[in-house]
Design an enzyme around this catalytic site. Structure first.
Site, PDB file in Angstrom:
ATOM      1  N   ARG A   1       0.872  -1.181   0.000  1.00  0.00           N
ATOM      2  CA  ARG A   1       0.000   0.000   0.000  1.00  0.00           C
ATOM      3  C   ARG A   1       0.905   1.225   0.000  1.00  0.00           C
ATOM      4  O   ARG A   1       2.037   1.175   0.492  1.00  0.00           O
ATOM      5  CB  ARG A   1      -0.897   0.010   1.236  1.00  0.00           C
ATOM      6  CG  ARG A   1      -1.802  -1.212   1.372  1.00  0.00           C
ATOM      7  CD  ARG A   1      -2.581  -1.162   2.673  1.00  0.00           C
ATOM      8  NE  ARG A   1      -3.481  -2.303   2.823  1.00  0.00           N
ATOM      9  CZ  ARG A   1      -3.153  -3.452   3.413  1.00  0.00           C
ATOM     10  NH1 ARG A   1      -1.938  -3.592   3.948  1.00  0.00           N
ATOM     11  NH2 ARG A   1      -4.011  -4.439   3.494  1.00  0.00           N
TER      12      ARG A   1
ATOM     13  N   HIS B   1      -3.266 -10.126   3.708  1.00  0.00           N
ATOM     14  CA  HIS B   1      -4.707 -10.273   3.928  1.00  0.00           C
ATOM     15  C   HIS B   1      -4.973 -11.226   5.086  1.00  0.00           C
ATOM     16  O   HIS B   1      -4.366 -12.297   5.165  1.00  0.00           O
ATOM     17  CB  HIS B   1      -5.387 -10.839   2.662  1.00  0.00           C
ATOM     18  CG  HIS B   1      -5.500  -9.847   1.552  1.00  0.00           C
ATOM     19  ND1 HIS B   1      -5.730 -10.201   0.238  1.00  0.00           N
ATOM     20  CD2 HIS B   1      -5.398  -8.485   1.552  1.00  0.00           C
ATOM     21  CE1 HIS B   1      -5.779  -9.123  -0.509  1.00  0.00           C
ATOM     22  NE2 HIS B   1      -5.585  -8.071   0.253  1.00  0.00           N
TER      23      HIS B   1
ATOM     24  N   HIS C   1      -2.748   2.497  -5.685  1.00  0.00           N
ATOM     25  CA  HIS C   1      -3.266   1.246  -5.116  1.00  0.00           C
ATOM     26  C   HIS C   1      -3.534   0.211  -6.206  1.00  0.00           C
ATOM     27  O   HIS C   1      -3.493  -0.996  -5.944  1.00  0.00           O
ATOM     28  CB  HIS C   1      -4.538   1.512  -4.317  1.00  0.00           C
ATOM     29  CG  HIS C   1      -4.893   0.405  -3.367  1.00  0.00           C
ATOM     30  ND1 HIS C   1      -4.182   0.158  -2.211  1.00  0.00           N
ATOM     31  CD2 HIS C   1      -5.862  -0.553  -3.418  1.00  0.00           C
ATOM     32  CE1 HIS C   1      -4.707  -0.871  -1.580  1.00  0.00           C
ATOM     33  NE2 HIS C   1      -5.717  -1.324  -2.297  1.00  0.00           N
TER      34      HIS C   1
ATOM     35  N   TYR D   1      -9.076 -11.772  -6.665  1.00  0.00           N
ATOM     36  CA  TYR D   1      -8.181 -11.683  -7.817  1.00  0.00           C
ATOM     37  C   TYR D   1      -8.370 -12.843  -8.781  1.00  0.00           C
ATOM     38  O   TYR D   1      -8.023 -12.723  -9.959  1.00  0.00           O
ATOM     39  CB  TYR D   1      -6.726 -11.594  -7.352  1.00  0.00           C
ATOM     40  CG  TYR D   1      -6.449 -10.320  -6.590  1.00  0.00           C
ATOM     41  CD1 TYR D   1      -6.413  -9.094  -7.252  1.00  0.00           C
ATOM     42  CD2 TYR D   1      -6.273 -10.322  -5.214  1.00  0.00           C
ATOM     43  CE1 TYR D   1      -6.186  -7.914  -6.561  1.00  0.00           C
ATOM     44  CE2 TYR D   1      -6.047  -9.146  -4.514  1.00  0.00           C
ATOM     45  CZ  TYR D   1      -6.007  -7.950  -5.197  1.00  0.00           C
ATOM     46  OH  TYR D   1      -5.803  -6.778  -4.522  1.00  0.00           O
TER      47      TYR D   1
ATOM     48  N   ARG E   1      -0.859  -2.293  -6.509  1.00  0.00           N
ATOM     49  CA  ARG E   1      -0.946  -3.429  -5.578  1.00  0.00           C
ATOM     50  C   ARG E   1      -1.858  -4.504  -6.185  1.00  0.00           C
ATOM     51  O   ARG E   1      -1.556  -5.698  -6.112  1.00  0.00           O
ATOM     52  CB  ARG E   1      -1.468  -2.933  -4.228  1.00  0.00           C
ATOM     53  CG  ARG E   1      -1.718  -4.000  -3.176  1.00  0.00           C
ATOM     54  CD  ARG E   1      -2.042  -3.302  -1.857  1.00  0.00           C
ATOM     55  NE  ARG E   1      -2.800  -4.130  -0.933  1.00  0.00           N
ATOM     56  CZ  ARG E   1      -2.253  -4.958  -0.040  1.00  0.00           C
ATOM     57  NH1 ARG E   1      -0.944  -5.086   0.016  1.00  0.00           N
ATOM     58  NH2 ARG E   1      -3.005  -5.650   0.798  1.00  0.00           N
TER      59      ARG E   1
ATOM     60  N   LYS F   1      -2.301  -3.304   7.876  1.00  0.00           N
ATOM     61  CA  LYS F   1      -3.539  -3.021   8.599  1.00  0.00           C
ATOM     62  C   LYS F   1      -3.685  -3.961   9.794  1.00  0.00           C
ATOM     63  O   LYS F   1      -3.346  -5.137   9.722  1.00  0.00           O
ATOM     64  CB  LYS F   1      -4.735  -3.194   7.663  1.00  0.00           C
ATOM     65  CG  LYS F   1      -4.880  -2.078   6.635  1.00  0.00           C
ATOM     66  CD  LYS F   1      -6.148  -2.252   5.827  1.00  0.00           C
ATOM     67  CE  LYS F   1      -6.352  -1.110   4.857  1.00  0.00           C
ATOM     68  NZ  LYS F   1      -7.591  -1.262   4.059  1.00  0.00           N
TER      69      LYS F   1
END
Length: 320
Positions: free
Chosen positions: A172, A290, A264, A299, A267, A196
């Protein structure tokens, strides 16, 4: 920004309800520390809800009226907003705002608004990521692509290094800009990234990415503190994400890319291009940081969509 008192005073609701709306808006802004945009959106949702109820019930709603609402009343409100042109995603946000006000009333002992929880959140069709084609993703991370700009060379090389991290490592933009000078990777090294939720992951650094960063370090005119930011602005302070976004906007113009081509999106490109080359979904999940595999699985839909588009364009039997 929160509603001004005179605006709230115009609400078609009982004075006791207006008073609680004021308290709730203040709670969101000062205790929950929501962003001004969130406070504005949520308060707008509640204004629309109370305005609807005044017409729906035939009188300005009171606190007992709110507690007595049935699920059909909430569904009628959502139907009215849908008729006004809101899509499923926006309807879900509207319901979230109204639910926030309902929970605030419950916590303050002003009655349960159970109807808000009884109605299911409208299901929104997930938006597929929009990756860049491989050639464009490579060009974006090449300082020579912006050679036409009257900018200092080190600035162009710096921006290319940041974008190379986004594409080559799947970072990110906030993660790339949080790196310290001490963390600048050497060829063959790996980066320890905290993403995150404080989740930490190790990301290998491709030689091209490490080379881009070393090129930037050679040209950067500012002394870099080992514990300070790796990427700095023209005055030597921490580099703003906005500067990288503006660099990407310039690249969109140079390469004829759509508005979806953002930092982004690099990414997304990292993950999609790995998957297209046979990358393992679990490994890609770990590289992206993730928490859930279901987040990474989006994806596969992107890859399938691209595959089917190529099939329809190239296969003789797909032509009519």
């Amino acid at each position: 920004m929160p509603d001004a008192p005179d605006t709230l005073a115009l609400l078609p609701a009982a004075p006791s309800v207006i008073a609680e709306v004021r308290r709730w808006v203040g709670y969101l802004a000062h205790e929950r520390r929501c962003s001004p945009k969130t406070v504005e959106a949520y308060s707008r949702d509640v204004r629309q809800f109370l305005t609807f109820l005044a017409a729906h019930l035939g009188a300005p709603p009171t606190l007992p009226d709110l507690a007595a609402l049935a699920p059909r009343d909430v569904r009628a409100f959502l139907a009215e907003r849908r008729a006004a042109g809101l899509d499923q995603r926006s309807l879900g946000r509207v319901l979230a705002g109204v639910r926030s006000f309902g929970r605030f009333l419950e916590r303050n002992g002003l009655g349960k608004v159970g109807a808000l929880q009884a109605v299911s959140t409208p299901k929104a069709r997930p938006r597929l990521p929009r990756p860049l084609p491989v050639a464009d993703a490579k060009a974006v991370a090449d300082a020579d692509t912006r050679a036409f700009e009257a900018r200092e060379t080190w600035v162009l090389v710096r921006d290319a290094a940041v974008l190379a991290l986004c594409y080559g490592c799947g970072l990110r933009i906030s993660e790339a800009l949080s790196l310290t000078r001490r963390e600048a990777p050497l060829p063959g090294a790996a980066l320890r990234i905290t993403g995150k939720g404080g989740k930490t992951r190790m990301v290998p650094v491709l030689p091209k990415v490490a080379e881009a960063i070393q090129d930037y370090l050679k040209l950067c005119p500012h002394p870099l503190d080992p514990e300070g930011p790796l990427f700095v602005g023209v005055k030597g302070g921490p580099l703003s994400p906005r500067i990288v976004q503006l660099a990407m906007a310039s690249l969109r113009g140079a390469l004829g890319l759509p508005e979806t081509a953002t930092p982004h999106a690099l990414r997304h490109s990292f993950a999609t291009h790995l998957l297209a080359k046979g990358g393992d979904l679990r490994a890609i999940q770990d590289l992206l940081g993730h928490a859930s595999l279901s987040t990474t699985q989006v994806y596969t839909a992107v890859d399938t969509t691209a595959l089917m588009a190529a099939y329809r364009a190239a296969h003789p039997r797909a032509q009519r």
